[in-house]
Motif scaffolding. Structure first.
Motif, PDB file in Angstrom:
ATOM      1  N   GLY A  82       2.058  22.670  -0.550  1.00 42.92           N
ATOM      2  CA  GLY A  82       2.879  21.968   0.420  1.00 42.92           C
ATOM      3  C   GLY A  82       3.849  21.030  -0.264  1.00 42.92           C
ATOM      4  N   VAL A  83       4.645  20.366   0.549  1.00 40.75           N
ATOM      5  CA  VAL A  83       5.509  19.310   0.037  1.00 40.75           C
ATOM      6  C   VAL A  83       4.735  18.003   0.132  1.00 40.75           C
ATOM      7  CG1 VAL A  83       7.688  18.086   0.302  1.00 40.75           C
ATOM      8  CG2 VAL A  83       7.571  20.541   0.774  1.00 40.75           C
ATOM      9  N   TYR A  84       4.662  17.310  -0.974  1.00 41.88           N
ATOM     10  CA  TYR A  84       3.924  16.061  -1.055  1.00 41.88           C
ATOM     11  C   TYR A  84       4.896  14.882  -1.028  1.00 41.88           C
ATOM     12  CZ  TYR A  84      -0.492  18.381  -1.971  1.00 41.88           C
ATOM     13  OH  TYR A  84      -1.638  19.137  -1.845  1.00 41.88           O
ATOM     14  N   TYR A  85       4.565  13.917  -0.194  1.00 39.27           N
ATOM     15  CA  TYR A  85       5.396  12.738  -0.009  1.00 39.27           C
ATOM     16  C   TYR A  85       4.596  11.477  -0.313  1.00 39.27           C
ATOM     17  CZ  TYR A  85       8.079  15.982   2.945  1.00 39.27           C
ATOM     18  OH  TYR A  85       8.792  17.044   3.420  1.00 39.27           O
ATOM     19  N   CYS A  86       5.271  10.479  -0.855  1.00 39.17           N
ATOM     20  CA  CYS A  86       4.660   9.164  -0.909  1.00 39.17           C
ATOM     21  C   CYS A  86       5.398   8.269   0.095  1.00 39.17           C
ATOM     22  CB  CYS A  86       4.674   8.565  -2.306  1.00 39.17           C
ATOM     23  SG  CYS A  86       6.292   8.237  -3.028  1.00 39.17           S
ATOM     24  N   ALA A  87       4.681   7.267   0.565  1.00 41.44           N
ATOM     25  CA  ALA A  87       5.226   6.376   1.572  1.00 41.44           C
ATOM     26  C   ALA A  87       4.703   4.970   1.331  1.00 41.44           C
ATOM     27  CB  ALA A  87       4.844   6.847   2.966  1.00 41.44           C
ATOM     28  N   ALA A  88       5.507   3.983   1.684  1.00 37.98           N
ATOM     29  CA  ALA A  88       5.150   2.581   1.491  1.00 37.98           C
ATOM     30  C   ALA A  88       5.136   1.848   2.825  1.00 37.98           C
ATOM     31  CB  ALA A  88       6.143   1.907   0.539  1.00 37.98           C
ATOM     32  N   ASP A  89       4.207   0.925   2.933  1.00 35.29           N
ATOM     33  CA  ASP A  89       4.148   0.016   4.090  1.00 35.29           C
ATOM     34  C   ASP A  89       4.525  -1.362   3.578  1.00 35.29           C
ATOM     35  OD1 ASP A  89       1.505  -0.917   6.462  1.00 35.29           O
ATOM     36  OD2 ASP A  89       3.556  -1.635   6.187  1.00 35.29           O
ATOM     37  N   THR A  90       5.706  -1.831   3.944  1.00 34.65           N
ATOM     38  CA  THR A  90       6.194  -3.104   3.402  1.00 34.65           C
ATOM     39  C   THR A  90       5.806  -4.306   4.262  1.00 34.65           C
ATOM     40  OG1 THR A  90       8.329  -2.867   4.507  1.00 34.65           O
ATOM     41  CG2 THR A  90       8.143  -1.976   2.278  1.00 34.65           C
ATOM     42  N   SER A  91       4.943  -4.083   5.273  1.00 36.04           N
ATOM     43  CA  SER A  91       4.618  -5.203   6.159  1.00 36.04           C
ATOM     44  C   SER A  91       3.185  -5.710   6.017  1.00 36.04           C
ATOM     45  CB  SER A  91       4.864  -4.800   7.616  1.00 36.04           C
ATOM     46  OG  SER A  91       4.064  -3.697   7.960  1.00 36.04           O
ATOM     47  N   ARG A  92       2.358  -5.003   5.248  1.00 34.15           N
ATOM     48  CA  ARG A  92       0.958  -5.455   5.106  1.00 34.15           C
ATOM     49  C   ARG A  92       0.380  -4.898   3.818  1.00 34.15           C
ATOM     50  NH1 ARG A  92       1.839  -1.947   9.025  1.00 34.15           N
ATOM     51  NH2 ARG A  92       1.913  -3.536  10.653  1.00 34.15           N
ATOM     52  N   PRO A  93      -0.662  -5.537   3.236  1.00 39.52           N
ATOM     53  CA  PRO A  93      -1.157  -5.124   1.919  1.00 39.52           C
ATOM     54  C   PRO A  93      -2.310  -4.117   1.943  1.00 39.52           C
ATOM     55  CG  PRO A  93      -2.131  -7.208   2.497  1.00 39.52           C
ATOM     56  CD  PRO A  93      -1.224  -6.840   3.649  1.00 39.52           C
ATOM     57  N   VAL A  94      -2.702  -3.674   3.135  1.00 37.71           N
ATOM     58  CA  VAL A  94      -3.835  -2.760   3.221  1.00 37.71           C
ATOM     59  C   VAL A  94      -3.391  -1.454   3.870  1.00 37.71           C
ATOM     60  CG1 VAL A  94      -5.546  -4.608   3.311  1.00 37.71           C
ATOM     61  CG2 VAL A  94      -4.540  -3.753   5.438  1.00 37.71           C
TER      62      VAL A  94
ATOM     63  N   PRO B 192       0.848  -1.198   0.000  1.00 33.98           N
ATOM     64  CA  PRO B 192       0.000   0.000   0.000  1.00 33.98           C
ATOM     65  C   PRO B 192       0.880   1.243   0.000  1.00 33.98           C
ATOM     66  CG  PRO B 192       0.039  -0.993   2.171  1.00 33.98           C
ATOM     67  CD  PRO B 192       0.758  -1.935   1.257  1.00 33.98           C
ATOM     68  N   ILE B 193       0.413   2.250  -0.718  1.00 30.58           N
ATOM     69  CA  ILE B 193       1.160   3.502  -0.850  1.00 30.58           C
ATOM     70  C   ILE B 193       0.279   4.645  -0.381  1.00 30.58           C
ATOM     71  CG2 ILE B 193       2.335   5.076  -2.413  1.00 30.58           C
ATOM     72  CD1 ILE B 193       3.765   2.402  -2.074  1.00 30.58           C
ATOM     73  N   GLY B 194       0.823   5.445   0.487  1.00 29.51           N
ATOM     74  CA  GLY B 194       0.113   6.618   0.973  1.00 29.51           C
ATOM     75  C   GLY B 194       0.730   7.892   0.430  1.00 29.51           C
ATOM     76  N   TRP B 195      -0.106   8.900   0.313  1.00 29.91           N
ATOM     77  CA  TRP B 195       0.343  10.249  -0.046  1.00 29.91           C
ATOM     78  C   TRP B 195       0.088  11.161   1.150  1.00 29.91           C
ATOM     79  CZ3 TRP B 195       3.122  11.732  -4.167  1.00 29.91           C
ATOM     80  CH2 TRP B 195       3.139  10.900  -5.292  1.00 29.91           C
ATOM     81  N   PHE B 196       1.069  11.992   1.442  1.00 25.94           N
ATOM     82  CA  PHE B 196       0.988  12.943   2.537  1.00 25.94           C
ATOM     83  C   PHE B 196       1.407  14.312   2.029  1.00 25.94           C
ATOM     84  CE2 PHE B 196       0.487  10.113   6.210  1.00 25.94           C
ATOM     85  CZ  PHE B 196       0.759   8.901   5.621  1.00 25.94           C
ATOM     86  N   ARG B 197       1.082  15.327   2.779  1.00 26.34           N
ATOM     87  CA  ARG B 197       1.566  16.662   2.448  1.00 26.34           C
ATOM     88  C   ARG B 197       1.861  17.420   3.729  1.00 26.34           C
ATOM     89  NH1 ARG B 197      -3.986  19.197  -0.128  1.00 26.34           N
ATOM     90  NH2 ARG B 197      -5.166  19.414   1.841  1.00 26.34           N
ATOM     91  N   GLN B 198       2.748  18.376   3.579  1.00 15.50           N
ATOM     92  CA  GLN B 198       3.086  19.228   4.718  1.00 15.50           C
ATOM     93  C   GLN B 198       3.250  20.657   4.231  1.00 15.50           C
ATOM     94  OE1 GLN B 198       6.461  17.998   7.081  1.00 15.50           O
ATOM     95  NE2 GLN B 198       5.668  19.100   8.858  1.00 15.50           N
ATOM     96  N   ALA B 199       2.427  21.518   4.770  1.00 14.05           N
ATOM     97  CA  ALA B 199       2.512  22.943   4.449  1.00 14.05           C
ATOM     98  C   ALA B 199       3.436  23.613   5.460  1.00 14.05           C
ATOM     99  CB  ALA B 199       1.123  23.566   4.501  1.00 14.05           C
ATOM    100  N   PRO B 200       4.022  24.743   5.080  1.00 15.19           N
ATOM    101  CA  PRO B 200       4.917  25.443   6.004  1.00 15.19           C
ATOM    102  C   PRO B 200       4.222  25.757   7.326  1.00 15.19           C
ATOM    103  CG  PRO B 200       5.092  26.377   3.815  1.00 15.19           C
ATOM    104  CD  PRO B 200       3.951  25.412   3.773  1.00 15.19           C
ATOM    105  N   GLY B 201       4.868  25.400   8.422  1.00 20.85           N
ATOM    106  CA  GLY B 201       4.328  25.692   9.737  1.00 20.85           C
ATOM    107  C   GLY B 201       3.207  24.786  10.186  1.00 20.85           C
ATOM    108  N   LYS B 202       2.910  23.772   9.382  1.00 20.32           N
ATOM    109  CA  LYS B 202       1.816  22.861   9.732  1.00 20.32           C
ATOM    110  C   LYS B 202       2.330  21.437   9.854  1.00 20.32           C
ATOM    111  CE  LYS B 202      -1.977  25.517   7.721  1.00 20.32           C
ATOM    112  NZ  LYS B 202      -3.171  25.460   6.829  1.00 20.32           N
ATOM    113  N   GLU B 203       1.547  20.619  10.526  1.00 14.71           N
ATOM    114  CA  GLU B 203       1.903  19.211  10.640  1.00 14.71           C
ATOM    115  C   GLU B 203       1.625  18.477   9.327  1.00 14.71           C
ATOM    116  OE1 GLU B 203       1.094  18.568  15.425  1.00 14.71           O
ATOM    117  OE2 GLU B 203      -0.015  17.404  13.956  1.00 14.71           O
ATOM    118  N   ARG B 204       2.344  17.407   9.147  1.00 14.82           N
ATOM    119  CA  ARG B 204       2.103  16.560   7.983  1.00 14.82           C
ATOM    120  C   ARG B 204       0.716  15.920   8.093  1.00 14.82           C
ATOM    121  NH1 ARG B 204       6.389  12.139   7.717  1.00 14.82           N
ATOM    122  NH2 ARG B 204       5.038  11.208   9.304  1.00 14.82           N
ATOM    123  N   GLU B 205       0.008  15.880   6.985  1.00 19.29           N
ATOM    124  CA  GLU B 205      -1.318  15.273   6.983  1.00 19.29           C
ATOM    125  C   GLU B 205      -1.435  14.236   5.882  1.00 19.29           C
ATOM    126  OE1 GLU B 205      -4.718  17.550   5.769  1.00 19.29           O
ATOM    127  OE2 GLU B 205      -3.551  18.888   4.501  1.00 19.29           O
ATOM    128  N   GLY B 206      -2.195  13.203   6.171  1.00 15.65           N
ATOM    129  CA  GLY B 206      -2.455  12.181   5.182  1.00 15.65           C
ATOM    130  C   GLY B 206      -3.434  12.682   4.138  1.00 15.65           C
TER     131      GLY B 206
END
Length: 120
Positions: free
Chosen positions: A90-102, A33-47
């Protein structure tokens, strides 16, 4: 070494569109599974979104529902962003979870991010 690389960011006017891509080296993206996140200046990262590898289920934050679409093929994961607003900046990030498929909200590999700026 496992790496994720985002691309496709840039400057766009409000109402415009961008498509972000997430590519991997050292492993095959379509297993995870791949997630997308973003972080705006001065703010927390959000999914923003997630796409599972088990059945392609997709999830979106309320703030982007109806405007963003996540998809995947064998090698890449994409985030199509339409009707962009200044608050999407914001800055957009992708992330992977290599331990489960959901999508569970937990990820163990992250990209370096790509800047998205929505401004007139």
């Amino acid at each position: 070494q496992l790496q994720l690389v985002e691309s496709g960011g840039g400057l766009v006017q409000p109402g415009g569109s961008l498509r972000l891509s997430c590519a991997a080296s050292g492993f095959t993206l379509d297993y995870y599974p791949i997630g997308w996140f973003r972080q705006a200046p001065g703010k927390e990262r959000e999914g923003v979104s997630c796409i599972s590898s088990s059945d392609g289920s997709t999830y979106y934050a309320d703030s982007v529902k109806g405007r963003f679409t996540v998809s995947r093929d064998d090698a890449m994961v994409y985030l199509q962003m339409n009707s962009l607003k200044p608050e999407d900046t914001g800055v957009y990030y992708c992330a992977a979870d290599t331990s489960r498929p959901v999508c569970t909200g937990r990820y163990d590999y992250w990209g370096q991010g790509t800047q998205v700026t929505v401004s007139s």
